[in-house]
Structure formats: C-alpha cells, structure tokens
Design a protein around this motif. Structure first.
Motif, PDB file in Angstrom:
ATOM      1  N   GLY A  74       0.836  -1.192   0.000  1.00 23.51           N
ATOM      2  CA  GLY A  74       0.000   0.000   0.000  1.00 23.51           C
ATOM      3  C   GLY A  74       0.869   1.239   0.000  1.00 23.51           C
ATOM      4  O   GLY A  74       1.784   1.362   0.817  1.00 23.51           O
ATOM      5  N   THR A  75       0.617   2.159  -0.924  1.00 25.49           N
ATOM      6  CA  THR A  75       1.404   3.393  -0.995  1.00 25.49           C
ATOM      7  C   THR A  75       0.489   4.601  -1.020  1.00 25.49           C
ATOM      8  O   THR A  75      -0.645   4.540  -1.490  1.00 25.49           O
ATOM      9  N   ASP A  76       1.013   5.707  -0.529  1.00 22.01           N
ATOM     10  CA  ASP A  76       0.274   6.964  -0.535  1.00 22.01           C
ATOM     11  C   ASP A  76       1.283   8.101  -0.465  1.00 22.01           C
ATOM     12  O   ASP A  76       2.387   7.938   0.078  1.00 22.01           O
ATOM     13  N   ILE A  77       0.905   9.251  -0.976  1.00 19.02           N
ATOM     14  CA  ILE A  77       1.805  10.402  -0.955  1.00 19.02           C
ATOM     15  C   ILE A  77       1.935  10.996   0.444  1.00 19.02           C
ATOM     16  O   ILE A  77       2.930  11.641   0.769  1.00 19.02           O
ATOM     17  N   SER A  78       0.949  10.744   1.301  1.00 16.72           N
ATOM     18  CA  SER A  78       0.923  11.343   2.642  1.00 16.72           C
ATOM     19  C   SER A  78       1.587  10.425   3.660  1.00 16.72           C
ATOM     20  O   SER A  78       1.109   9.313   3.908  1.00 16.72           O
ATOM     21  N   GLN A  79       2.665  10.893   4.289  1.00 18.34           N
ATOM     22  CA  GLN A  79       3.316  10.104   5.328  1.00 18.34           C
ATOM     23  C   GLN A  79       2.386   9.914   6.522  1.00 18.34           C
ATOM     24  O   GLN A  79       2.438   8.881   7.197  1.00 18.34           O
ATOM     25  N   ARG A  80       1.529  10.873   6.768  1.00 22.27           N
ATOM     26  CA  ARG A  80       0.597  10.772   7.893  1.00 22.27           C
ATOM     27  C   ARG A  80      -0.339   9.581   7.724  1.00 22.27           C
ATOM     28  O   ARG A  80      -0.523   8.789   8.664  1.00 22.27           O
ATOM     29  N   VAL A  81      -0.922   9.427   6.542  1.00 22.61           N
ATOM     30  CA  VAL A  81      -1.859   8.314   6.371  1.00 22.61           C
ATOM     31  C   VAL A  81      -1.124   6.982   6.227  1.00 22.61           C
ATOM     32  O   VAL A  81      -1.662   5.927   6.592  1.00 22.61           O
ATOM     33  N   VAL A  82       0.110   7.008   5.704  1.00 16.88           N
ATOM     34  CA  VAL A  82       0.914   5.781   5.662  1.00 16.88           C
ATOM     35  C   VAL A  82       1.167   5.281   7.083  1.00 16.88           C
ATOM     36  O   VAL A  82       1.043   4.083   7.376  1.00 16.88           O
ATOM     37  N   ALA A  83       1.515   6.199   7.981  1.00 18.80           N
ATOM     38  CA  ALA A  83       1.733   5.817   9.376  1.00 18.80           C
ATOM     39  C   ALA A  83       0.453   5.271   9.999  1.00 18.80           C
ATOM     40  O   ALA A  83       0.482   4.320  10.795  1.00 18.80           O
ATOM     41  N   TYR A  84      -0.674   5.840   9.637  1.00 19.08           N
ATOM     42  CA  TYR A  84      -1.968   5.361  10.137  1.00 19.08           C
ATOM     43  C   TYR A  84      -2.210   3.930   9.673  1.00 19.08           C
ATOM     44  O   TYR A  84      -2.642   3.061  10.453  1.00 19.08           O
ATOM     45  N   ALA A  85      -1.923   3.657   8.380  1.00 17.97           N
ATOM     46  CA  ALA A  85      -2.104   2.310   7.842  1.00 17.97           C
ATOM     47  C   ALA A  85      -1.163   1.318   8.515  1.00 17.97           C
ATOM     48  O   ALA A  85      -1.549   0.184   8.840  1.00 17.97           O
ATOM     49  N   GLN A  86       0.077   1.731   8.733  1.00 19.20           N
ATOM     50  CA  GLN A  86       1.049   0.847   9.390  1.00 19.20           C
ATOM     51  C   GLN A  86       0.611   0.524  10.815  1.00 19.20           C
ATOM     52  O   GLN A  86       0.807  -0.605  11.288  1.00 19.20           O
ATOM     53  N   ARG A  87       0.029   1.493  11.473  1.00 22.77           N
ATOM     54  CA  ARG A  87      -0.461   1.270  12.832  1.00 22.77           C
ATOM     55  C   ARG A  87      -1.595   0.241  12.834  1.00 22.77           C
ATOM     56  O   ARG A  87      -1.709  -0.580  13.747  1.00 22.77           O
ATOM     57  N   GLY A  88      -2.458   0.295  11.815  1.00 19.96           N
ATOM     58  CA  GLY A  88      -3.500  -0.708  11.673  1.00 19.96           C
ATOM     59  C   GLY A  88      -4.539  -0.719  12.765  1.00 19.96           C
ATOM     60  O   GLY A  88      -5.059  -1.777  13.133  1.00 19.96           O
ATOM     61  N   ARG A  89      -4.882   0.444  13.267  1.00 20.77           N
ATOM     62  CA  ARG A  89      -5.899   0.553  14.318  1.00 20.77           C
ATOM     63  C   ARG A  89      -6.966   1.536  13.849  1.00 20.77           C
ATOM     64  O   ARG A  89      -6.645   2.646  13.394  1.00 20.77           O
ATOM     65  N   TYR A  90      -8.239   1.137  13.985  1.00 17.24           N
ATOM     66  CA  TYR A  90      -9.327   1.906  13.413  1.00 17.24           C
ATOM     67  C   TYR A  90     -10.420   2.159  14.449  1.00 17.24           C
ATOM     68  O   TYR A  90     -10.691   1.318  15.315  1.00 17.24           O
ATOM     69  N   ARG A  91     -11.030   3.330  14.323  1.00 12.65           N
ATOM     70  CA  ARG A  91     -12.112   3.706  15.226  1.00 12.65           C
ATOM     71  C   ARG A  91     -13.408   2.986  14.845  1.00 12.65           C
ATOM     72  O   ARG A  91     -13.541   2.450  13.747  1.00 12.65           O
ATOM     73  N   ARG A  92     -14.359   3.008  15.761  1.00 12.93           N
ATOM     74  CA  ARG A  92     -15.633   2.314  15.539  1.00 12.93           C
ATOM     75  C   ARG A  92     -16.292   2.778  14.232  1.00 12.93           C
ATOM     76  O   ARG A  92     -16.794   1.961  13.445  1.00 12.93           O
ATOM     77  N   LEU A  93     -16.314   4.086  13.994  1.00  9.20           N
ATOM     78  CA  LEU A  93     -16.940   4.601  12.778  1.00  9.20           C
ATOM     79  C   LEU A  93     -16.267   4.031  11.532  1.00  9.20           C
ATOM     80  O   LEU A  93     -16.929   3.729  10.528  1.00  9.20           O
ATOM     81  N   GLU A  94     -14.964   3.861  11.568  1.00 19.35           N
ATOM     82  CA  GLU A  94     -14.231   3.358  10.399  1.00 19.35           C
ATOM     83  C   GLU A  94     -14.529   1.885  10.139  1.00 19.35           C
ATOM     84  O   GLU A  94     -14.660   1.473   8.983  1.00 19.35           O
ATOM     85  N   VAL A  95     -14.612   1.078  11.184  1.00 16.15           N
ATOM     86  CA  VAL A  95     -14.883  -0.344  10.951  1.00 16.15           C
ATOM     87  C   VAL A  95     -16.357  -0.590  10.653  1.00 16.15           C
ATOM     88  O   VAL A  95     -16.713  -1.641  10.091  1.00 16.15           O
ATOM     89  N   ASN A  96     -17.222   0.341  10.997  1.00 18.44           N
ATOM     90  CA  ASN A  96     -18.643   0.191  10.691  1.00 18.44           C
ATOM     91  C   ASN A  96     -18.950   0.509   9.244  1.00 18.44           C
ATOM     92  O   ASN A  96     -20.069   0.243   8.776  1.00 18.44           O
TER      93      ASN A  96
END
Length: 274
Positions: free
Chosen positions: A141-163
């Motif tokens: 998975g690639t993205d131009i934003s380091q912020r969202v890449v770090a979010y993906a690497q963390r692999g933790r999602y809020r209730r709204l996101e998993v719903n």
C-alpha cells in the motif's frame, strides 16, 4: 483577515507542485477548514498570515504539510461492492490459477490512504484462497501522505471506520478490539506493508505486480500526470496482470498501453504487450 483569491491561488500552486493534485477554485473553502490547525501550530494567527509565512520563509516542511492536508483520503473497508465482487468472482481466481505453480502474488494498492483497501484485499485472499497462507503474498500500500501511511502501518481503526463497509463477521474474525479501537490481526499484517510514494515522480525499485488497484486518485491529476502514471503502471504490471481504476475513472490516456474488459458489472484493464 480573509484570504484573497491570490492567496488561494498560491495555496493551490503549492498543492499542485507537492502532490500533482489539482484543487479547483470552487473548493477554496477547504483550505480554511483544513489549514487553520496547521497555521496555528506554525504560529500564524490566521490563514492569511500563514500564506505570508509560506511565501516569505518558504519552509519546505510546511509546504508538504499543506499538500498532505489537502490530499483526499476518503476510504473504507471493501469500498465499492462491485469492485470487490469482480475481484472475488473473476480476477483473483484467475490469478491464483495462473500462479498456482510458483505460489507467489504481488498486489499494489497504489493510493491506499489509511490502509483499508490493502487490508480488505488481504481478507479477501484469506477468505477465498484456502491455502493462501502457504503462498508468498505481499500487498503493497502506498500513498503520498506520510501521515496516512503511518496510520495504515499502525492498523488501528475507530468504531466509525470499521462500521463502514466491513461485515460484522469479518470484523470479529480479522480485527481485535482494544478499548475504543479495533486493530488488524497478525495474519493481515503479515500480508501487507505500506510506504510513502508519489505516483507522479520517478519510482523507487518495485517488484512486478500481478494486480494494481489505482482507484479514485486520477481524478485529481492533470492529463500529463495521468499519462505519466499509466506509463508507470504499464511498466510495473505483469503481462498477464490486471489494473483496476475507480468507478468514475477511465484509462483514456492509455489506449496504447491497456485494453479494457468487462466482467461482473465492472471494467478492468489488461496491459497491451508489444
């Protein structure tokens, strides 16, 4: 103090240079919504003063922050049901059959945002290829934003996101609840990796991919940048591989590189081979 049209034009120019994203003037209000927190952290009292700071000192880290803030990162698990039906019913079974002898798959989620697309692909493989854990599989998975890449690497999602888009059965099977968040399970992490990458600049060394998902990002590129990205994809996709775009996107700049096919109520693209 309100920004002038010249101020917004300068901000749009920063975004274009940093990320190749074209921000239409009709969306100027997004700058006010998304950049005020960055302006405050930089010591500016309002957006107009922040623009003056960007113009005077030209701090590279703040220019990057502007582009990242304006990058559209809308995503969800199993986004676009038709696309994942196409993958489940046609593309993945064909790929698995063709790669059965070497048991190796490389998949690229080329605008992965916060990672839900890559993790959805991993779930799809685990669900529908019984022996996939004995394969050599990597989903990049690639993205131009380091912020969202770090979010993906963390692999933790809020209730709204998993719903959003994730069936309850798969939520309980592939994610682990930890207080108010859900973390992806280790078997998903084993299949996925994430890195920062700008699709419009020269590529770092990458493998040849069997499947590339390039969804909902071309809409923000100029025609020249779209042509560059299609050329990159053609080089990186195996001759018998597949390219998937967003439902509202077409490969009009790539008729000499890809041919369109239709299955399961969706289009996909195969590279043309000389």
């Amino acid at each position: 103090m309100a920004c002038t049209e010249a101020d917004y034009a300068y901000l749009r120019e920063i975004v274009l240079k940093q990320s190749a994203n074209l921000v239409d003037p009709s969306r100027n209000a997004l700058f006010d919504a998304k950049l005020i927190p960055i302006a405050k952290m930089a010591g500016a009292s309002n957006l107009k003063d922040f623009v003056r700071l960007l113009q005077t000192d030209r701090p590279a880290h703040l220019h990057r922050a502007v582009a990242e803030a304006m990058t559209v990162n809308e995503t969800s698990f199993f986004r676009d049901v038709k696309t994942f039906d196409l993958l489940r019913r046609a593309i993945l079974p064909e790929l698995v059959e063709r790669r059965r002898q070497e048991r190796r798959l490389r998949i690229w989620s080329a605008a992965s945002s916060t990672g839900q697309e890559a993790y959805s692909l991993a779930m799809l493989l685990l669900e529908h290829v019984p022996d996939i854990e004995r394969w050599d599989v990597k989903i990049l998975g690639t993205d131009i934003s380091q912020r969202v890449v770090a979010y993906a690497q963390r692999g933790r999602y809020r209730r709204l996101e998993v719903n959003r888009g994730l069936p309850a059965r798969m939520l309980l099977k592939y994610l682990i609840r930890d207080e108010e968040e859900w973390g992806v399970s280790q078997n998903l992490r084993n299949l996925c990796e994430f890195q920062q990458l700008n699709l419009t600049t020269p590529m770092p060394p990458l493998p040849t991919f069997d499947l590339v998902l390039l969804r909902n990002v071309l809409l923000y590129f100029s025609q020249e940048d779209r042509s560059h990205v299609f050329a990159t994809m053609h080089r990186q996709i195996a001759p018998d591989g597949y390219l998937l775009l967003g439902n509202a996107e077409q490969a009009e700049e790539s008729t000499s590189l890809f041919e369109a096919e239709f299955s399961a109520e969706s289009f996909f693209y195969r590279p043309l081979v000389d």
